[in-house]
Motif scaffolding. Structure first.
Motif, short mmCIF file in Angstrom:
data_model
loop_
_atom_site.label_atom_id
_atom_site.label_comp_id
_atom_site.label_asym_id
_atom_site.label_seq_id
_atom_site.Cartn_x
_atom_site.Cartn_y
_atom_site.Cartn_z
N UNK A 44 0.83 -1.21 0.00
CA UNK A 44 0.00 0.00 0.00
C UNK A 44 0.87 1.26 0.00
N UNK A 45 1.92 1.26 0.80
CA UNK A 45 2.81 2.43 0.87
C UNK A 45 3.55 2.63 -0.46
N UNK A 46 3.95 1.54 -1.08
CA UNK A 46 4.62 1.62 -2.38
C UNK A 46 3.66 2.19 -3.43
N UNK A 47 2.41 1.77 -3.37
CA UNK A 47 1.40 2.30 -4.30
C UNK A 47 1.17 3.79 -4.08
N UNK A 48 1.21 4.23 -2.83
CA UNK A 48 1.08 5.66 -2.54
C UNK A 48 2.22 6.44 -3.19
N UNK A 49 3.44 5.91 -3.07
CA UNK A 49 4.59 6.56 -3.69
C UNK A 49 4.46 6.56 -5.22
N UNK A 50 3.96 5.47 -5.75
CA UNK A 50 3.78 5.37 -7.20
C UNK A 50 2.75 6.38 -7.69
N UNK A 51 1.68 6.52 -6.94
CA UNK A 51 0.64 7.47 -7.33
C UNK A 51 1.16 8.91 -7.27
N UNK A 52 1.91 9.23 -6.23
CA UNK A 52 2.49 10.58 -6.11
C UNK A 52 3.47 10.84 -7.25
N UNK A 53 4.28 9.85 -7.57
CA UNK A 53 5.25 9.99 -8.65
C UNK A 53 4.54 10.14 -9.99
N UNK A 54 3.47 9.39 -10.20
CA UNK A 54 2.71 9.49 -11.44
C UNK A 54 2.10 10.89 -11.58
N UNK A 95 -1.13 8.85 -15.94
CA UNK A 95 -2.34 8.24 -15.38
C UNK A 95 -1.96 6.93 -14.69
N UNK A 96 -2.44 6.72 -13.48
CA UNK A 96 -2.11 5.48 -12.76
C UNK A 96 -2.67 4.25 -13.46
N UNK A 97 -3.64 4.41 -14.36
CA UNK A 97 -4.11 3.26 -15.16
C UNK A 97 -2.98 2.69 -16.02
N UNK A 98 -2.06 3.57 -16.42
CA UNK A 98 -0.89 3.11 -17.17
C UNK A 98 -0.08 2.18 -16.27
N UNK A 127 8.94 1.19 -13.91
CA UNK A 127 8.21 2.35 -14.44
C UNK A 127 8.83 3.67 -14.00
N UNK A 128 9.86 3.62 -13.16
CA UNK A 128 10.55 4.83 -12.74
C UNK A 128 10.13 5.35 -11.38
N UNK A 129 9.30 4.60 -10.67
CA UNK A 129 8.89 5.03 -9.34
C UNK A 129 10.11 4.93 -8.42
#
Length: 166
Positions: free
Chosen positions: A21-31, A37-40, A155-157
Motif C-alpha cells: 500500500x505504501x509503495x502504491x502511494x509513492x507510485x501514485x504521487x510519482x505518477x 495516469x495510474x491506469x498506465x 516504471x521509474x517510481x
C-alpha cells in the motif's frame, strides 16, 4: 524455536501488504508529478507475456485469502478479479488485511498437518498444510508482491529495498 503457522502467515502477509500500500502511494504521487495516469501503471508489465501490475496484486491477495482459509479448514472466499484502478486495488488489499485481522492464532492450530487439496494442471493434488504453506503459498505470494514492486520500479517510481521490506 518453532514458529507457529500463524506466525508464518498473518504477520508476514500483513506487513508485506501494508508495505505494498505504501509503495502504491509513492507510485501514485510519482505518477502525478510526471502527469502519468495510474491506469498506465495498473496495466504495466515487465514483459509482454507477463501479468500486469493489477494482476500481480490480485494474485498476491488471492494467495493470502487462500492460505489462511485453507490452513484454518475454511472455505476460501471468492472475490471477483475486476479491479483496475489504484483505488480499487487498494480496496482489495485492505479487504485482504481485514480478513487477516479476523484470523486468531488458534484458528491456524494444526494447519501444518491439515490436508490441503489444490487443483493443479486440472488435477486435484493433496498435500500437508506445511508443504502447501512453504512450497506453494508463501513462494507464490512473495513472487507476486515482488513482481508488483518490480513493475513500479521499472516504471521509474523512486522506491527501494526499504520500501519493499518496510
Amino acid at each position: 524455536m518453532t514458529i507457529s503457522v500463524y506466525g508464518m502467515t498473518v504477520p508476514i502477509f500483513t506487513r508485506m501488504l501494508t508495505n505494498l500500500l505504501a509503495v502504491m502511494d509513492k507510485a501514485e504521487a510519482n505518477a502525478a508529478e510526471r502527469k502519468v495516469d495510474t491506469l498506465v501503471l495498473s496495466n504495466m508489465r515487465l514483459a509482454p507475456d507477463m501479468i500486469p501490475f493489477r494482476g500481480q496484486v490480485m494474485i498476491a491477495t488471492d494467495h493470502v485469502k487462500g492460505c489462511v482459509s485453507r490452513l484454518a479448514g475454511r472455505d476460501v472466499p471468492s472475490w471477483p478479479d475486476t479491479e483496475e484502478t489504484f483505488d480499487e486495488l487498494r480496496a482489495r488489499i485492505r479487504k485482504a488485511l481485514d480478513l487477516l485481522a479476523t484470523v486468531q492464532p488458534e484458528d491456524l492450530d494444526g494447519g501444518d498437518t491439515r490436508e490441503v487439496t489444490l487443483k493443479l494442471g486440472g488435477k486435484d493434488v493433496a498435500m500437508s498444510g506445511q508443504a502447501y504453506l512453504t512450497e506453494r503459498a508463501l513462494p507464490n505470494f512473495f513472487f507476486h508482491v515482488t513482481t508488483a514492486y518490480a513493475i513500479l520500479r521499472h516504471a521509474g517510481v523512486p522506491i527501494g529495498k526499504r520500501d519493499y521490506i518496510g
